[in-house]
Design an enzyme around this catalytic site. Structure first.
Site, PDB file in Angstrom:
ATOM      1  N   GLU A   1     -25.507  13.825  -2.764  1.00 18.80           N
ATOM      2  CA  GLU A   1     -25.279  13.832  -1.318  1.00 18.80           C
ATOM      3  C   GLU A   1     -24.756  15.188  -0.850  1.00 18.80           C
ATOM      4  OE1 GLU A   1     -24.448   9.101  -0.427  1.00 18.80           O
ATOM      5  OE2 GLU A   1     -22.734  10.450  -0.634  1.00 18.80           O
TER       6      GLU A   1
ATOM      7  N   LEU B   1      -3.848   2.046   4.682  1.00 19.66           N
ATOM      8  CA  LEU B   1      -4.818   0.965   4.604  1.00 19.66           C
ATOM      9  C   LEU B   1      -6.225   1.556   4.660  1.00 19.66           C
ATOM     10  CD1 LEU B   1      -3.429  -1.840   6.972  1.00 19.66           C
ATOM     11  CD2 LEU B   1      -3.622  -1.914   4.488  1.00 19.66           C
TER      12      LEU B   1
ATOM     13  N   ASP C   1     -24.179  10.486  -7.858  1.00 26.62           N
ATOM     14  CA  ASP C   1     -24.638  10.249  -6.491  1.00 26.62           C
ATOM     15  C   ASP C   1     -23.870  11.088  -5.476  1.00 26.62           C
ATOM     16  OD1 ASP C   1     -26.274   8.471  -7.730  1.00 26.62           O
ATOM     17  OD2 ASP C   1     -25.351   6.659  -6.914  1.00 26.62           O
ATOM     18  N   PHE C   2     -22.572  11.314  -5.718  1.00 18.45           N
ATOM     19  CA  PHE C   2     -21.788  12.138  -4.797  1.00 18.45           C
ATOM     20  C   PHE C   2     -22.327  13.566  -4.763  1.00 18.45           C
ATOM     21  CE2 PHE C   2     -18.709   8.988  -6.496  1.00 18.45           C
ATOM     22  CZ  PHE C   2     -18.479   8.287  -5.328  1.00 18.45           C
TER      23      PHE C   2
ATOM     24  N   ASP D   1     -12.019  -0.596  -8.586  1.00 14.39           N
ATOM     25  CA  ASP D   1     -12.140   0.508  -9.535  1.00 14.39           C
ATOM     26  C   ASP D   1     -11.202   0.402 -10.730  1.00 14.39           C
ATOM     27  OD1 ASP D   1     -13.861   1.352  -7.611  1.00 14.39           O
ATOM     28  OD2 ASP D   1     -12.776   3.174  -7.062  1.00 14.39           O
TER      29      ASP D   1
ATOM     30  N   HIS E   1     -44.725  -4.885  12.935  1.00 12.51           N
ATOM     31  CA  HIS E   1     -45.605  -3.713  13.035  1.00 12.51           C
ATOM     32  C   HIS E   1     -45.463  -3.097  14.410  1.00 12.51           C
ATOM     33  CE1 HIS E   1     -49.102  -1.113  12.583  1.00 12.51           C
ATOM     34  NE2 HIS E   1     -49.465  -1.499  13.799  1.00 12.51           N
TER      35      HIS E   1
ATOM     36  N   LYS F   1     -20.018   9.987   4.695  1.00  6.19           N
ATOM     37  CA  LYS F   1     -21.210   9.513   5.400  1.00  6.19           C
ATOM     38  C   LYS F   1     -21.291  10.055   6.826  1.00  6.19           C
ATOM     39  CE  LYS F   1     -22.442   7.521   1.728  1.00  6.19           C
ATOM     40  NZ  LYS F   1     -21.355   8.082   0.896  1.00  6.19           N
TER      41      LYS F   1
ATOM     42  N   GLU G   1       0.851  -1.199   0.000  1.00  7.25           N
ATOM     43  CA  GLU G   1       0.000   0.000   0.000  1.00  7.25           C
ATOM     44  C   GLU G   1       0.884   1.245   0.000  1.00  7.25           C
ATOM     45  OE1 GLU G   1      -2.387   2.804  -0.227  1.00  7.25           O
ATOM     46  OE2 GLU G   1      -3.390   0.845  -0.165  1.00  7.25           O
TER      47      GLU G   1
ATOM     48  N   ALA H   1       3.857  -0.178  -6.035  1.00  7.22           N
ATOM     49  CA  ALA H   1       4.215  -1.388  -6.779  1.00  7.22           C
ATOM     50  C   ALA H   1       4.069  -1.182  -8.282  1.00  7.22           C
ATOM     51  CB  ALA H   1       3.351  -2.556  -6.326  1.00  7.22           C
TER      52      ALA H   1
END
Length: 478
Positions: free
Chosen positions: A188, A43, A184-185, A313, A445, A56, A39, A119
Site C-alpha cells: 500500500e 479507544l 500488504d502494508f 493480535d 448491468h 486508508k 485502555e 492492566a
C-alpha cells in the site's frame, strides 16, 4: 504509586479498547452484562488512531488522484489538480476524531465504563490497573484480553526509519522513498506514495522475493509495478542501512559479487509482530501460551482458564482487525451463555493498492497442493462495460474450482471495486457454493460485478466477452 484502599468488583472486564475490544464490550453489554474497558491509550486502538483508518485515508487519496486522468473523458477539466499533503493530514485527523467520538458515544450509550490505565494480572480472577501514580485492583467474573501486540522492525537500523504507522504522519511528501519489506502494508505504501508523486524504490528482503497472492495476481502485480515505474530489487542478504547528512544510503547484495548502492531522502522499514504478554502477566493467571508467546485460544476465543478469553493480535493467526472483531463478538456471546464459534477458513484479504487487490479462499497453487483437480476461469476488466465507463480497465477476476464437483475453492480479484465485491466471494465459499450457484443469479448491468460472473462462465468456456481459444486444424490433401 498510590495503592487503592479496596479491591473493586466488576462483571466483565475488557483489556484493550481497539476494534476487537470495543466490539466485544458492546456485544457483551447488548447481552445484558455490565462491562468495563481498560485502555492505556485511546479507544479504537492502533487501527483507528494510527493504522487502518489513517492509512486508508492516504490510499483513498492516492486512488482518487490516480483516477483524475480518465476524468477528462467525462468532460471534467482536472489539469490543474495538485496534491496537498498537509490538507490531507487535516482531513485524516478529522475522520479519526469523528470515528473516535462515535466509539465513545456507543460505549456511553451501552453504559460501558471506561478506565484509563495499563492492566496486568495478579491472579486468575484479579487484575491491577496502573495510571500514573494511581494503582487500583479489580476482581471480575470474566475478562477478555484484547491488548494487541508489539511490533519491531524487520531489520536492525541505527537511525529511525519510517514505520507502517509513522509514515502516515508525514507533513511533507518525500521526493524519494526506499521501502524495505514484503507485506500488504508495504504494498500500500509503494503504490500510494508513487501515485502522489514520490520516486519509490522497493527492496524485497532475503527469502521474500515472491508475492504471496494467487499466481495470476502475482504476475499482474509485477506488471503494474513496472508500469508505475516502481523500481524493484531483490536482496540476497540484509542490506546495510546508513543515514548521513539528511540522506539514507542503502547497500544491497544482488547475486554473487554484485552490490547496488541506493540513496534516498526517506527510508521505510516493515515491521513484524512480537508478543506482548509479558507486561500483562498472563502467566500469573495460569493462561497457556504458544511457543512464540501468543495466547492459546479455542474456537470460542476461550483460553484454558474458563473465565479468561483472548482476541485479536495477542492470539495466533493473522493480525487483522476483521479477525479481532469477530473473535470479540464470539467471546462476548460465550460469556453471556450463548454457543458461538470462530472459523477463519475463509478470511478475506484486501490490499488498497493501485489497483486494489481482494482475495478469499485457496489460490490455484494451494488448491493443487491440497490434491484438487483444479479448473480456473478468468475475466479481464478490459472487456467490462462499467470498468470502461470508469476508465479503470486494469485488472481481472479469477475463480478457482474443483473440476470434479464444481466446488468454489477461491476467488481472486484485482481492479476497480474488488474490495467491495470480495464479500460475494466470501459468502459463496461459506455457503459451500458450486459454480452453478454463482451462474444462476442475475448480475446488475452495467457493473464491475459482471467480471466475477464471466470468470465463472469461463470455467466452461462460456464467457461472452472472451474470444474462444484458437484451435489448430490439420490440413489434409484431397
Amino acid at each position: 504509586m498510590v495503592v487503592g484502599e479496596l479491591t473493586q468488583e466488576r462483571d466483565v472486564i475488557v483489556i484493550g479498547g481497539g476494534p476487537g475490544g470495543y466490539h466485544a464490550a458492546i456485544r457483551a453489554a447488548q447481552l445484558g452484562r455490565q462491562v468495563t474497558i481498560i485502555e492505556k491509550n485511546k479507544l479504537g486502538g492502533v487501527c483507528l488512531n494510527e493504522g487502518c483508518i489513517p492509512s486508508k485515508v492516504h490510499t483513498a487519496a492516492a486512488q482518487v488522484f490516480q483516477r483524475m486522468k480518465p476524468f477528462q473523458q467525462f468532460g471534467l477539466d482536472t489539469s490543474g489538480v495538485s496534491f496537498d499533503l498537509p490538507r490531507l493530514q487535516e482531513h485524516k485527523q478529522k475522520v479519526v476524531e469523528q470515528l473516535l467520538q462515535g466509539v465513545v458515544a456507543l460505549c456511553k450509550a451501552n453504559k460501558i465504563e471506561i478506565i484509563e490505565g495499563e492492566a496486568s494480572f495478579i491472579s486468575a480472577s484479579k487484575i491491577g490497573v496502573e495510571n500514573g501514580h494511581q494503582y487500583d485492583t479489580f476482581t471480575f467474573n470474566d475478562v477478555i484480553i484484547a491488548a494487541g501486540c508489539n511490533k519491531k522492525p524487520i531489520a536492525e537500523i541505527s537511525h529511525q526509519a519510517l514505520t507502517p504507522t509513522s509514515i502516515w504522519n508525514l507533513e511533507e511528501l518525500p521526493s524519494e522513498l526506499i521501502l524495505y519489506g514484503n507485506d500488504d502494508f508495504t504494498l500500500e505504501v509503494a503504490t500510494t506514495f508513487n501515485s502522489l508523486g514520490s520516486k519509490v524504490t522497493w527492496i524485497l528482503p532475503p527469502g521474500q522475493h515472491e508475492f504471496t497472492f494467487d499466481p495470476s495476481i502475482n504476475k499482474e502485480l509485477q506488471r503494474q509495478l513496472k508500469k508505475q515505474k516502481i523500481k524493484l530489487y531483490k536482496a540476497d542478504a540484509t542490506p546495510q542501512f546508513r543515514f548521513g547528512e539528511n540522506q539514507w544510503e542503502v547497500e544491497l547484495e544482488q547475486g554473487k559479487n554484485e552490490s547496488v548502492m541506493l540513496e534516498s531522502s526517506h527510508l521505510y522499514c516493515a515491521e513484524e509482530r512480537k508478543q506482548s504478554t509479558d507486561s500483562l502477566g498472563v502467566q500469573r493467571a495460569g493462561v497457556h501460551l504458544t511457543d512464540e508467546g501468543f495466547i492459546k485460544i479455542n474456537k470460542a476465543s476461550g483460553t484454558n482458564v474458563p473465565s479468561v478469553y483472548a482476541i485479536g493480535d495477542i492470539t495466533e493467526g493473522p493480525a487483522l482487525a476483521v479477525k479481532a472483531i469477530k473473535q470479540g463478538k464470539v467471546a462476548a456471546e460465550n460469556i453471556a451463555g450463548q454457543h458461538s464459534e470462530c472459523d477463519f477458513t475463509f478470511l478475506p484479504r484486501i490490499v488498497q493498492t493501485i489497483p486494489p487487490i481482494a482475495t478469499v479462499g485457496m489460490t490455484e497453487t494451494d488448491a493443487i497442493g491440497n490434491g484438487f483437480e483444479v479448473k480456473v476461469g478468468e475475466s479481464t476488466l478490459q472487456t467490462n462495460g462499467y470498468a470502461s465507463i470508469l476508465g479503470q480497465k486494469e485488472g481481472f477476476s479469477k475463480t478457482v474450482t474443483d473440476a470434479k464437483t464444481g466446488l468454489i475453492l477461491g476467488i481472486h480479484m484485482m481492479g476497480a471495486q474488488a474490495v467491495e465485491m470480495i464479500s460475494t466471494g466470501t459468502l459463496a465459499l461459506e455457503m459451500v457454493a458450486r459454480q452453478e450457484d454463482l451462474l444462476f443469479p442475475s448480475y446488475p448491468h452495467p457493473s464491475v460485478n459482471e467480471s466475477m460472473w464471466e470468470s465463472v462462465e469461463d470455467l466452461e468456456g462460456k464467457a461472452i466477452h472472451k474470444a474462444p481459444k484458437a484451435t489448430k486444424q490439420k490440413v489434409t490433401s484431397s
